[in-house]
Write a protein that holds these residues in place. Structure first.
Motif, mmCIF file in Angstrom:
data_model
loop_
_atom_site.group_PDB
_atom_site.id
_atom_site.type_symbol
_atom_site.label_atom_id
_atom_site.label_comp_id
_atom_site.label_asym_id
_atom_site.label_seq_id
_atom_site.Cartn_x
_atom_site.Cartn_y
_atom_site.Cartn_z
ATOM 1 N N ALA A 14 0.835 -1.210 0.000
ATOM 2 C CA ALA A 14 0.000 0.000 0.000
ATOM 3 C C ALA A 14 0.863 1.250 0.000
ATOM 4 C CB ALA A 14 -0.925 -0.010 1.214
ATOM 5 N N VAL A 15 1.953 1.218 0.749
ATOM 6 C CA VAL A 15 2.866 2.362 0.783
ATOM 7 C C VAL A 15 3.514 2.566 -0.580
ATOM 8 C CG1 VAL A 15 4.950 3.302 1.869
ATOM 9 C CG2 VAL A 15 3.273 2.059 3.260
ATOM 10 N N ALA A 16 3.939 1.478 -1.193
ATOM 11 C CA ALA A 16 4.561 1.575 -2.508
ATOM 12 C C ALA A 16 3.560 2.057 -3.558
ATOM 13 C CB ALA A 16 5.146 0.222 -2.907
ATOM 14 N N LEU A 17 2.333 1.546 -3.510
ATOM 15 C CA LEU A 17 1.312 1.968 -4.466
ATOM 16 C C LEU A 17 1.050 3.464 -4.348
ATOM 17 C CD1 LEU A 17 -0.858 1.312 -6.586
ATOM 18 C CD2 LEU A 17 -2.414 0.792 -4.670
ATOM 19 N N ASN A 18 0.963 3.958 -3.119
ATOM 20 C CA ASN A 18 0.736 5.383 -2.906
ATOM 21 C C ASN A 18 1.879 6.210 -3.484
ATOM 22 O OD1 ASN A 18 -0.542 7.770 -1.611
ATOM 23 N ND2 ASN A 18 1.295 7.698 -0.308
ATOM 24 N N ALA A 19 3.119 5.766 -3.276
ATOM 25 C CA ALA A 19 4.270 6.506 -3.798
ATOM 26 C C ALA A 19 4.290 6.490 -5.326
ATOM 27 C CB ALA A 19 5.561 5.918 -3.245
ATOM 28 N N LEU A 20 3.991 5.361 -5.927
ATOM 29 C CA LEU A 20 4.001 5.255 -7.393
ATOM 30 C C LEU A 20 2.916 6.134 -8.017
ATOM 31 C CD1 LEU A 20 4.593 1.419 -7.714
ATOM 32 C CD2 LEU A 20 6.097 3.202 -8.667
ATOM 33 N N ALA A 38 15.394 -0.574 -9.133
ATOM 34 C CA ALA A 38 15.152 -1.975 -9.488
ATOM 35 C C ALA A 38 14.162 -2.617 -8.526
ATOM 36 C CB ALA A 38 16.473 -2.739 -9.497
ATOM 37 N N ALA A 39 14.321 -2.348 -7.228
ATOM 38 C CA ALA A 39 13.393 -2.915 -6.246
ATOM 39 C C ALA A 39 12.003 -2.346 -6.426
ATOM 40 C CB ALA A 39 13.908 -2.633 -4.831
ATOM 41 N N MET A 40 11.898 -1.051 -6.722
ATOM 42 C CA MET A 40 10.584 -0.456 -6.942
ATOM 43 C C MET A 40 9.948 -1.005 -8.212
ATOM 44 S SD MET A 40 8.198 1.409 -5.840
ATOM 45 C CE MET A 40 9.030 2.173 -4.441
ATOM 46 N N SER A 41 10.761 -1.279 -9.221
ATOM 47 C CA SER A 41 10.221 -1.861 -10.455
ATOM 48 C C SER A 41 9.643 -3.246 -10.180
ATOM 49 C CB SER A 41 11.319 -1.933 -11.512
ATOM 50 O OG SER A 41 10.827 -2.484 -12.720
ATOM 51 N N ARG A 42 10.300 -4.023 -9.347
ATOM 52 C CA ARG A 42 9.774 -5.352 -8.992
ATOM 53 C C ARG A 42 8.477 -5.218 -8.196
ATOM 54 N NH1 ARG A 42 15.364 -6.309 -8.147
ATOM 55 N NH2 ARG A 42 15.132 -5.944 -5.890
ATOM 56 N N THR A 43 8.404 -4.210 -7.351
ATOM 57 C CA THR A 43 7.174 -4.000 -6.581
ATOM 58 C C THR A 43 6.030 -3.594 -7.497
ATOM 59 O OG1 THR A 43 8.464 -3.320 -4.645
ATOM 60 C CG2 THR A 43 6.147 -2.690 -4.683
ATOM 61 N N LEU A 44 6.320 -2.747 -8.485
ATOM 62 C CA LEU A 44 5.280 -2.363 -9.436
ATOM 63 C C LEU A 44 4.775 -3.587 -10.203
ATOM 64 C CD1 LEU A 44 3.573 -0.343 -10.993
ATOM 65 C CD2 LEU A 44 5.553 0.136 -12.457
ATOM 66 N N ALA A 45 5.677 -4.466 -10.604
ATOM 67 C CA ALA A 45 5.256 -5.680 -11.302
ATOM 68 C C ALA A 45 4.364 -6.538 -10.410
ATOM 69 C CB ALA A 45 6.489 -6.459 -11.749
ATOM 70 N N ARG A 46 4.695 -6.579 -9.124
ATOM 71 C CA ARG A 46 3.870 -7.361 -8.187
ATOM 72 C C ARG A 46 2.491 -6.731 -8.036
ATOM 73 N NH1 ARG A 46 5.400 -8.368 -1.830
ATOM 74 N NH2 ARG A 46 3.630 -9.756 -1.333
ATOM 75 N N ASP A 74 -6.594 8.368 -4.401
ATOM 76 C CA ASP A 74 -7.021 8.957 -3.120
ATOM 77 C C ASP A 74 -7.167 7.898 -2.042
ATOM 78 O OD1 ASP A 74 -7.051 11.420 -4.298
ATOM 79 O OD2 ASP A 74 -9.220 11.438 -4.681
ATOM 80 N N GLU A 75 -7.697 6.734 -2.441
ATOM 81 C CA GLU A 75 -7.877 5.664 -1.443
ATOM 82 C C GLU A 75 -6.534 5.164 -0.933
ATOM 83 O OE1 GLU A 75 -10.086 1.308 -0.949
ATOM 84 O OE2 GLU A 75 -10.276 2.455 -2.813
ATOM 85 N N ALA A 76 -5.546 5.036 -1.808
ATOM 86 C CA ALA A 76 -4.218 4.586 -1.382
ATOM 87 C C ALA A 76 -3.591 5.589 -0.420
ATOM 88 C CB ALA A 76 -3.318 4.387 -2.601
ATOM 89 N N ALA A 77 -3.726 6.879 -0.711
ATOM 90 C CA ALA A 77 -3.177 7.902 0.181
ATOM 91 C C ALA A 77 -3.868 7.860 1.539
ATOM 92 C CB ALA A 77 -3.333 9.280 -0.462
ATOM 93 N N SER A 78 -5.186 7.642 1.539
ATOM 94 C CA SER A 78 -5.919 7.580 2.802
ATOM 95 C C SER A 78 -5.493 6.370 3.631
ATOM 96 C CB SER A 78 -7.424 7.517 2.536
ATOM 97 O OG SER A 78 -8.156 7.357 3.732
ATOM 98 N N VAL A 79 -5.299 5.216 2.959
ATOM 99 C CA VAL A 79 -4.864 4.010 3.674
ATOM 100 C C VAL A 79 -3.495 4.217 4.305
ATOM 101 C CG1 VAL A 79 -4.112 1.625 3.345
ATOM 102 C CG2 VAL A 79 -6.263 2.409 2.333
ATOM 103 N N VAL A 80 -2.573 4.851 3.590
ATOM 104 C CA VAL A 80 -1.234 5.078 4.124
ATOM 105 C C VAL A 80 -1.288 6.024 5.315
ATOM 106 C CG1 VAL A 80 1.028 6.082 3.612
ATOM 107 C CG2 VAL A 80 -0.069 4.556 1.968
ATOM 108 N N ARG A 81 -2.143 7.056 5.240
ATOM 109 C CA ARG A 81 -2.281 7.967 6.390
ATOM 110 C C ARG A 81 -2.815 7.224 7.613
ATOM 111 N NH1 ARG A 81 -4.145 11.662 2.402
ATOM 112 N NH2 ARG A 81 -6.321 11.103 2.905
#
Length: 332
Positions: A14-20, A38-46, A74-81
């Motif tokens: 959820a944190v990575a999705l919000n940042a992306l 590279a690690a963020m690219s793997r997270t995006l693929a996941r 907006d939902e991702a940002a709210s979940v991270v908060r």
């Protein structure tokens, strides 16, 4: 009928999705979360596999969010908060808003010494709190673990992993006798103290204690005539007979306790008289005293995660420094 296992949720996704979605760039999202591209690219693929959506697609030199990604932003940002709020240490408890009863387990003499000061503190800082003092059980018994008490004040022999002990103050033990007792005439020496009959205070019915260790170093032995479970009963017996009762006295500089302490003249104790450290709060070891074993007679064992109890050992230290009652008809 078997139920399917609950899915394992990874909050980092959820944190990575919000940042992306906020950065719309793998490189900037990686920098934001202090990881590698590279690690963020793997997270995006996941995330793409889980959500079954590309989320970010290339448009020339930039990446743009898909309609699904725009709907999730907006939902991702709210979940991270909310996650941040959930995992943030809570603010300290304000005693003024506390409501309830705190149960303390203490010896009769210690309870009598602590109660006035604690009542004053509760009235000033936590007016909605009531105090309940319970009679002592065995040292380090199960009452705290069972939730029957919030704080144990007593002599603690060992350390349990779930409890804490904090030393409060060292109390000097004095010999208390009735007025006119033979020990009140002349200096009080170890030989004269050993020759007298004694009453011992022990919840476990023990006949020996630190004084016996100190006397043994001088090749002396005392006779214990009776063992009682509480100091008040032992002091009453000493006031009405010729037995000697050891009682804790106030530390140097403490205020006198009213009104009995002012009526009795303190007598010098024999050399190497035993002392007892009073402890409270976080359980820890206590070093032995000269000529005898030191044990902490004030030790609250409490649940470490309970924020409403964090300040209590410190407050006990202040309220416990008043004089301890000596009892009517006794001379120390």
């Amino acid at each position: 009928m078997s139920s399917s296992p609950e899915p394992v949720l990874d909050a980092n996704l959820a944190v990575a999705l919000n940042a992306l979605l906020a950065e719309q760039s793998v490189t900037r999202a990686a920098a934001r979360l202090h990881t590698s591209p590279a690690a963020m690219s793997r997270t995006l693929a996941r995330l793409r596999r889980i959500l079954q959506d590309p989320l970010l697609v290339r448009a020339g030199q930039t990446m743009v969010p898909t309609p699904r990604a725009q709907a999730l932003r907006d939902e991702a940002a709210s979940v991270v908060r909310r996650l941040g709020a959930l995992l943030t240490p809570g603010a300290g408890v304000d005693p003024a808003v506390l409501r309830g009863t705190f149960t303390l387990q203490a010896a009769d003499l210690v309870g009598a010494a602590l109660a006035p000061g604690l009542l004053r503190l509760a009235g000033q800082e936590a007016p909605g709190v009531s105090l309940r003092f319970r009679a002592e059980e065995w040292e380090a018994g199960p009452a705290l673990r069972d939730g029957r008490i919030d704080l144990e004040i007593g002599s603690i022999d060992h350390v349990d992993p779930e409890t804490r002990v904090e030393e409060l103050v060292t109390l000097r033990m004095a010999a208390a006798v009735r007025p006119g007792h033979p020990l009140t005439e002349g200096p009080l020496t170890p030989d004269r103290l050993a020759a007298a009959e004694h009453v011992v205070v022990s919840r476990r019915g023990r006949f020996t204690g630190p004084l016996d260790t100190a006397l043994a170093e001088r090749n002396l032995h005392r006779r214990v005539a009776v063992v009682l479970p509480g100091h008040l009963a032992a002091m009453t017996l000493a006031a009405r007979s010729d037995v000697v009762c050891l009682v804790p006295t106030a530390p140097p500089g403490a205020a006198d306790s009213p009104p009995d302490r002012r009526r009795h003249r303190p007598r010098p104790a024999p050399p190497r008289h035993p002392a007892a450290p009073a402890a409270a709060g976080h359980r820890h070891g206590v070093a032995p005293p000269p000529g005898g074993r030191r044990r902490p007679p004030l030790a609250p064992r409490r649940r470490p995660q309970d924020p409403s109890r964090i300040r209590r050992p410190d407050r006990l230290r202040h309220s416990g420094n008043s004089g301890l009652p000596e009892g009517r008809g006794l001379r120390t």
